[in-house]
Each structure stands twice: as C-alpha cells, then as structure tokens.
Design a protein around this motif. Structure first.
Motif, PDB file in Angstrom:
ATOM      1  N   ILE A 199      26.208  94.500 -18.530  1.00 13.01           N
ATOM      2  CA  ILE A 199      25.181  95.624 -17.950  1.00 13.01           C
ATOM      3  C   ILE A 199      24.023  95.564 -19.217  1.00 13.01           C
ATOM      4  CG2 ILE A 199      25.245  97.930 -17.322  1.00 13.01           C
ATOM      5  CD1 ILE A 199      28.062  97.942 -16.657  1.00 13.01           C
ATOM      6  N   ILE A 212      22.170  98.090  -8.749  1.00 12.57           N
ATOM      7  CA  ILE A 212      23.301  99.533  -9.464  1.00 12.57           C
ATOM      8  C   ILE A 212      23.651 100.170 -10.803  1.00 12.57           C
ATOM      9  CG2 ILE A 212      26.263 101.030  -9.267  1.00 12.57           C
ATOM     10  CD1 ILE A 212      26.378  98.176  -7.760  1.00 12.57           C
ATOM     11  N   TYR A 213      23.009 101.325 -10.639  1.00  9.52           N
ATOM     12  CA  TYR A 213      22.260 102.303 -11.826  1.00  9.52           C
ATOM     13  C   TYR A 213      23.977 102.679 -12.320  1.00  9.52           C
ATOM     14  CZ  TYR A 213      20.845 105.789 -15.045  1.00  9.52           C
ATOM     15  OH  TYR A 213      20.489 106.536 -16.257  1.00  9.52           O
ATOM     16  N   PHE A 214      24.432 102.389 -13.253  1.00  9.73           N
ATOM     17  CA  PHE A 214      25.469 103.173 -14.013  1.00  9.73           C
ATOM     18  C   PHE A 214      24.812 104.376 -14.458  1.00  9.73           C
ATOM     19  CE2 PHE A 214      26.426  98.916 -13.430  1.00  9.73           C
ATOM     20  CZ  PHE A 214      27.713  98.323 -12.567  1.00  9.73           C
ATOM     21  N   GLU A 266      25.617 108.135 -17.295  1.00  6.96           N
ATOM     22  CA  GLU A 266      25.221 108.904 -18.372  1.00  6.96           C
ATOM     23  C   GLU A 266      27.293 108.781 -18.400  1.00  6.96           C
ATOM     24  OE1 GLU A 266      23.327 111.206 -20.525  1.00  6.96           O
ATOM     25  OE2 GLU A 266      21.510 109.744 -20.297  1.00  6.96           O
ATOM     26  N   ALA A 299      31.748  95.841 -19.957  1.00  2.78           N
ATOM     27  CA  ALA A 299      30.265  96.210 -19.596  1.00  2.78           C
ATOM     28  C   ALA A 299      28.491  95.712 -20.533  1.00  2.78           C
ATOM     29  CB  ALA A 299      30.473  98.024 -20.113  1.00  2.78           C
ATOM     30  N   ARG A 322      20.549 100.487 -18.164  1.00  4.07           N
ATOM     31  CA  ARG A 322      21.603 100.416 -17.023  1.00  4.07           C
ATOM     32  C   ARG A 322      22.256 100.108 -15.917  1.00  4.07           C
ATOM     33  NH1 ARG A 322      25.155 104.825 -19.193  1.00  4.07           N
ATOM     34  NH2 ARG A 322      24.134 105.478 -21.056  1.00  4.07           N
ATOM     35  N   GLU A 323      21.505  98.787 -15.690  1.00  7.88           N
ATOM     36  CA  GLU A 323      22.288  98.118 -14.556  1.00  7.88           C
ATOM     37  C   GLU A 323      22.639  97.063 -14.703  1.00  7.88           C
ATOM     38  OE1 GLU A 323      18.187  97.488 -12.945  1.00  7.88           O
ATOM     39  OE2 GLU A 323      17.866  99.824 -12.358  1.00  7.88           O
ATOM     40  N   GLU A 324      23.343  96.840 -13.881  1.00  5.60           N
ATOM     41  CA  GLU A 324      23.917  94.800 -13.743  1.00  5.60           C
ATOM     42  C   GLU A 324      23.571  94.025 -14.260  1.00  5.60           C
ATOM     43  OE1 GLU A 324      27.084  92.668 -11.745  1.00  5.60           O
ATOM     44  OE2 GLU A 324      27.005  94.454  -9.996  1.00  5.60           O
ATOM     45  N   GLU A 363      29.328 107.661 -16.477  1.00  7.27           N
ATOM     46  CA  GLU A 363      30.251 106.464 -16.397  1.00  7.27           C
ATOM     47  C   GLU A 363      30.270 105.234 -17.401  1.00  7.27           C
ATOM     48  OE1 GLU A 363      31.931 106.845 -12.715  1.00  7.27           O
ATOM     49  OE2 GLU A 363      30.884 108.987 -14.028  1.00  7.27           O
ATOM     50  N   LEU A 364      28.787 105.280 -17.811  1.00  4.76           N
ATOM     51  CA  LEU A 364      29.209 104.000 -18.817  1.00  4.76           C
ATOM     52  C   LEU A 364      28.371 105.201 -20.184  1.00  4.76           C
ATOM     53  CD1 LEU A 364      29.381 101.444 -20.586  1.00  4.76           C
ATOM     54  CD2 LEU A 364      27.429 100.932 -19.836  1.00  4.76           C
ATOM     55  N   ASN A 367      37.194  97.132 -19.920  1.00  6.93           N
ATOM     56  CA  ASN A 367      35.865  97.634 -18.810  1.00  6.93           C
ATOM     57  C   ASN A 367      35.118  97.638 -19.866  1.00  6.93           C
ATOM     58  OD1 ASN A 367      35.839  98.572 -15.910  1.00  6.93           O
ATOM     59  ND2 ASN A 367      37.981  99.211 -17.203  1.00  6.93           N
TER      60      ASN A 367
END
Length: 302
Positions: free
Chosen positions: A109, A15-17, A19, A105, A114-116, A21-22, A101
């Motif tokens: 992450i 999953i790409y998070f 900018e 991260a 920007r991936e898990e 969101e993170l 959170n």
C-alpha cells in the motif's frame, strides 16, 4: 494477482484505505510496528520474544534500522549479502493478525496515496519459535517445520477465501476424530509454502502437522487449578492420523501466519525447536542457548 488464489480482491479502480482502516503514525510509520515502508526487507524472520530479536540480529554483518513499540521490536540489516528484517510478534495468533496485515500494508500500500500499489511485492516470512512435541519422533531438541497447521484460534474464519485456502477434507476428518465441540472455534487446516519448507528443511528437520492453540494452558491440554472441558483432548490429538499425517507439536502462531500469508500472496512457514515433549512429560527450560543453532540455520537458508 489471481484473486482466486490469494483471496485478495482486485478491480480496475484503485481502492482507497481510510485512516480508520490503515492507521499511519505522524512519522510515516505503520501504527503498531512503527516501521516505515523503506525499512522493511523482502526476507523477514519472525520471533515471539522481543529479546530474541537481538539474538538473531547479532549474526548480521550490519544493522541499518532498529525500533521498538510494545512487544514489537524490529531490526533490519544484512546477513551474507541478504537484506533481512527480524521482528518480534509477541505471543498468539491475534498478534500475528496485526503483524502480517501491517507487513503487507508496508509492502503493498502506498502510504502517501493510501492506495494499493500497482506492482505486487511478495514477502518471505519465516517464524522461528519453540513448541511442545506430541510424538515419539519429536523429542526435546527436535526442529519441526510446520508443513500443515491446524488453527484452534479461529482467526482465518474472519477472512474471505478461507475455504479456498484450507484443506477442508483434513478439517472434517479432524473434527470427527475429536468429536469437536460446537462451543469452540471451527478449526482450520492450512499448508505452509512448499518452496520455503523445502529450502529451510534440507533433511535435518521433521516436517510435521502443528496445532496453533489459542492459549498455553487449557487449549494445549495443561490442567492446573481449573479442570479441562475435555480431559482426553491430547490423547485424541496424539492418536489422530489422516492420509499418513500425524500431529507433531503444539505452538501458538503458525496457522495465522501461514493462512494470512497465503490469502495475501506471501510465502510463509514456521520452524520450531521442541522444548517440551508432552508424550513423555519432559522439558528443557534452558533452551535459549541451543536455539541459536536453529537461528543460524534459517539465516543461511532464507
């Protein structure tokens, strides 16, 4: 990870998070805490007061990193061979939402992609705080481990997996006893990590049920110039009993810490020193010297 336990959804594709969101600062640190991934230890002590971070870190053998942003002050160092991060959260479950959170991260992450991360990193989070005692066996000076927390804040209700993580039967018994108002957030009951509780409480603390309130005054039954919606709230709380459990204390962060950590797969617990007993109307405002004993105890056992 088993997503049925942690509440974290996993899939074959990373999953790409985004900018939005993170949020990552230009220096590579996470938005609110201003901590970089390599600066976070696996063992984390959380305190409310930024001033208490220095009190904890004074016991470190060495310090490798220190940063401060708003109410969030962080120091990472070593204590008796253990790498530990101490971090202030400020007051309230809303701040715990930010802190947990962002810590997760930092641990899980990859800030470059920007991936898990493929390998899950579990943190140990111990909050050291102060509280108000609600029972005869919790006089001023007592150390209470929050074995269970009742969240008045409603935070966990915004996350998937909330029902699977919580003690639903306990919740229903509590709402019935309190004649819970539909105007209030639905309370949630969450267990702290059992292994961590057993390690920190070695028979010299009280294991209790803690209410994490959404405020210091009205939500904890304090009445100044504005009358309470339920003047009998604290009487009902003090008389509640379920399967041998009684509610021992009030504070303002334990439920969100235990709940979010459980959903994410981390170990977490709260231990507080009683600085006021609401039952017998006594308080100790000069507690700051004696809480150092609790800090040293946690450092030795974490």
């Amino acid at each position: 990870r088993d997503s049925s336990v942690t509440g974290v959804q996993t899939c074959a594709l990373p999953i790409y998070f985004a900018e939005s969101e993170l949020i990552i600062n230009p220096d590579g640190s996470v938005f609110h805490l201003h901590v970089k991934p390599e600066q976070l230890a696996d063992k984390v002590i959380l305190v409310g007061d930024p001033g208490r971070v220095a009190t904890v870190a004074a016991h470190f053998d060495n310090k490798e990193f220190e940063v401060e942003s708003r109410e969030f002050r962080t120091i990472t160092g070593t204590y008796k061979g253990k790498r530990i991060t101490v971090l202030s959260t400020g007051i309230g479950c809303d701040n715990i939402d930010i802190v947990v959170n962002e810590l997760d991260a930092l641990a899980n992450i990859d800030f470059n992609t920007r991936e898990e991360k493929k390998e899950f990193r579990s943190l140990e989070l111990v909050r050291i705080g102060t509280c108000g005692g609600l029972q005869p066996n919790t006089p001023v000076g007592t150390f209470i481990c929050s074995q269970k927390s009742i969240g008045f804040d409603g935070l966990l209700n915004f996350y998937a997996g909330r029902n699977e993580a919580c003690d639903l039967a306990f919740e229903e018994a509590f709402k019935k006893h309190m004649n819970w108002s539909p105007l209030l957030c639905a309370p949630y009951v969450i267990d702290a990590n059992a292994e961590l509780i057993a390690r920190i409480n070695q028979g010299d603390m009280v294991n209790g049920v803690t209410i994490a309130a959404g405020g210091f005054f009205g939500p904890q039954g304090r009445e100044l110039r504005v009358p309470l919606a339920d003047p009998k709230q604290n009487e009902k709380i003090e008389s509640f009993e379920y399967n041998g459990y009684k509610i021992t204390n009030f504070e303002m962060e334990s439920s969100a810490l235990a709940g979010l950590s459980k959903l994410m797969g981390h170990k977490a617990m709260t231990v507080c020193m009683v600085i006021a007993n609401r039952l017998i109307k006594e308080a100790n405002p000069n507690y700051k010297n004696s809480i150092d004993t609790l800090i040293k105890t946690v450092l030795d056992r974490i």
